[in-house]
Scaffold this active site. Structure first.
Site, short mmCIF file in Angstrom:
data_model
loop_
_atom_site.label_atom_id
_atom_site.label_comp_id
_atom_site.label_asym_id
_atom_site.label_seq_id
_atom_site.Cartn_x
_atom_site.Cartn_y
_atom_site.Cartn_z
N HIS A 12 1.08 -1.13 0.09
CA HIS A 12 -0.13 -0.11 0.07
C HIS A 12 0.95 1.29 -0.01
O HIS A 12 0.40 2.34 0.54
CB HIS A 12 -0.94 -0.22 1.19
CG HIS A 12 -0.23 -0.28 2.53
ND1 HIS A 12 -0.94 -0.86 3.60
CD2 HIS A 12 0.78 0.69 2.93
CE1 HIS A 12 -0.14 -0.70 4.60
NE2 HIS A 12 1.03 0.24 4.18
N HIS A 59 -1.76 4.27 9.99
CA HIS A 59 -0.62 5.01 10.11
C HIS A 59 -0.36 6.41 10.88
O HIS A 59 0.24 7.12 10.44
CB HIS A 59 0.05 5.17 8.54
CG HIS A 59 0.48 3.76 7.96
ND1 HIS A 59 -0.55 3.24 7.42
CD2 HIS A 59 1.69 3.49 7.60
CE1 HIS A 59 -0.27 2.04 6.58
NE2 HIS A 59 1.02 2.34 7.02
N HIS A 193 9.97 -4.12 4.23
CA HIS A 193 10.59 -2.86 4.24
C HIS A 193 10.87 -1.98 5.36
O HIS A 193 10.33 -2.52 6.34
CB HIS A 193 9.54 -1.90 3.19
CG HIS A 193 8.16 -1.80 3.84
ND1 HIS A 193 7.17 -2.82 4.05
CD2 HIS A 193 7.39 -0.66 4.15
CE1 HIS A 193 5.98 -2.36 4.47
NE2 HIS A 193 6.08 -0.89 4.42
N GLU A 240 3.89 -5.32 8.55
CA GLU A 240 2.53 -5.22 8.16
C GLU A 240 2.37 -6.66 7.44
O GLU A 240 0.96 -6.77 7.44
CB GLU A 240 2.53 -4.13 7.16
CG GLU A 240 2.61 -2.68 7.69
CD GLU A 240 2.94 -1.50 6.49
OE1 GLU A 240 2.77 -0.34 6.67
OE2 GLU A 240 2.83 -1.98 5.41
C1 DHB Z 1 6.21 3.16 2.34
C2 DHB Z 1 5.74 1.92 2.81
C3 DHB Z 1 4.70 1.80 3.58
O1 DHB Z 1 3.92 0.78 3.76
C4 DHB Z 1 3.85 3.08 4.11
O2 DHB Z 1 2.96 2.83 4.98
C5 DHB Z 1 4.44 4.32 3.82
C6 DHB Z 1 5.66 4.28 2.94
C7 DHB Z 1 7.43 3.20 1.31
O3 DHB Z 1 8.15 2.45 0.95
O4 DHB Z 1 7.50 4.33 1.08
FE FE Z 2 2.56 0.96 5.58
#
Ligand code: DHB
Ligand code: FE
Length: 284
Positions: A12, A59, A193, A240
Site C-alpha cells: 500500500h 498509520h 521494508h 505489516e
Molecule cells: C512506504 C511503505 C509503507 O507501507 C507506508 O505505509 C509508507 C511508505 C514506502 O515504501 O515508501
Molecule cells: Fe505502511
C-alpha cells in the site's frame, strides 16, 4: 447464503497513489508493479464481490501513539479517506457494511477476541490505495467495506499466531453470516521494508519468497516466529505482514493461488500482489 470468494493481498506504498494521480502506470519504474493488477481486476470484474473485509494498519491518522488498539473494527455506515501527511490526493469515500461489521464484532468476542469498535473512523492510504489498484475505473466503489485495523505500528504488537487466529475467527463469522453477499477479503502492506533507522531501505527477498510460497498452502508456516522475529527478517514496517496473515486466516475453504507479482523496490518496499481464490469446503 453469503460466500467468501477469495483474497487480494497487496502493498500500500503511498507513492503508488501519487503515481496513479500522475498517470505513471506505464512508466518503466512503475510498470512492473502495476502489471500485477490486470489479473486481479479481471477476476474482481468476473466474480463481482459486493463486500470487502479489509485487514490493514492505520498509520497515525485515525489512531495515534496515545491510543493504539491492537485490533479495531469499523462499524460505520460511511468512511472518509484522509491523508496523514503524504500530500496524496483524497480518494473516494467508502460505504460501510455496518450490519456485517456488528456480526463480525459479536462473533469475534464470542471467539474471545476483544476488538475496539469504531462507529466513526477515517481510513488512510493503507486502505484506499489497494482499492484504486483493484478498481481503477470505478466512479464509486463497487463494494461496501468492513475495515479491520491491526496494530503493526507500536509495541507490543500482536503475535503472528494471534493474527492468524483472529483472521480465522473472522472467517468463521463470515461463513455464519446469513446475508447473500459475495465477500472478498483484503490484506494490505508489506512485504519487507524499513522506512527509517540504521536499516532504512532494508529488503529481504528470500524471506518475502518464503512468505509468498506459503501464504496459500501453509499459512501456519508464517506464524512460527514472534512479531519481533518478523521485524528482524522483514524490517520494522515489513511486519505489516500481520495484515496479510490475518486476511489469509479469513479464507476458510480450499485456497488456490490465481496470480502473484513481486517487484523490488517500489519506494522503500518489496512490493507484492497476490490473488487467492477460496472454494467453500463441501462437507463429505
Ligand atoms: C512506504 C511503505 C509503507 O507501507 C507506508 O505505509 C509508507 C511508505 C514506502 O515504501 O515508501
Ligand atoms: Fe505502511
Amino acid at each position: 447464503m453469503s460466500t467468501v470468494v477469495g483474497g487480494v493481498f497487496t502493498s500500500h506504498v503511498p507513492a503508488i497513489g501519487a503515481a496513479i494521480a500522475k498517470g505513471l502506470q506505464n512508466d518503466p519504474y512503475w510498470k512492473p508493479f502495476f502489471d500485477g493488477f490486470p489479473p486481479v481486476q479481471r477476476w474482481l470484474q468476473q466474480v463481482k464481490p459486493n463486500v470487502a473485509v479489509v485487514f490493514y494498519n492505520d498509520h497515525g491518522l485515525n489512531f495515534f501513539l496515545d491510543k493504539m488498539p491492537t485490533f479495531a473494527v469499523g462499524a460505520a455506515a460511511r468512511y472518509e479517506n484522509a491523508d496523514e501527511g503524504w500530500g496524496l490526493p483524497l480518494f473516494k469515500p467508502f460505504e460501510g457494511a455496518a450490519d456485517l461489521s456488528w456480526h463480525i464484532i459479536e462473533q469475534m468476542v464470542e471467539s474471545e477476541f476483544d476488538p475496539t469498535t469504531c462507529q466513526s473512523m477515517l481510513v488512510d492510504h493503507s486502505l484506499a490505495i489497494p482499492f484504486e489498484l483493484c478498481w481503477p475505473e470505478a466512479e464509486t466503489w463497487p463494494v461496501k467495506i468492513v475495515p479491520i485495523a491491526v496494530n503493526t505500528v507500536q509495541h507490543p504488537l500482536p503475535s503472528p499466531a494471534r493474527c492468524l487466529a483472529l483472521g480465522r475467527a473472522v472467517g468463521r463469522a463470515l461463513d455464519s453470516w446469513a446475508g447473500n453477499e459475495k465477500i472478498v477479503v483484503m490484506g494490505t502492506g508489506g512485504l519487507s521494508h524499513q522506512l527509517d533507522g540504521e536499516r532504512a531501505g532494508f529488503i529481504n527477498t528470500p524471506y518475502d519468497l518464503f512468505c509468498l510460497d506459503n501464504l496459500a498452502t501453509d499459512p501456519d508456516a508464517l506464524v512460527k516466529q514472534s512479531s519481533l522475529d518478523i521485524i528482524e527478517q522483514a524490517g520494522s514496517q515489513g511486519v505489516e505482514l500481520l495484515n496479510w496473515i490475518a486476511a489469509r486466516g479469513a479464507l476458510t475453504g480450499q485456497v488456490e493461488e490465481l496470480s502473484r507479482n513481486y517487484h523490488v523496490p517500489i519506494s522503500n518496499t518489496a512490493a507484492a500482489t497476490v490473488l487467492l481464490e477460496n472454494k467453500a469446503l463441501v462437507a463429505a
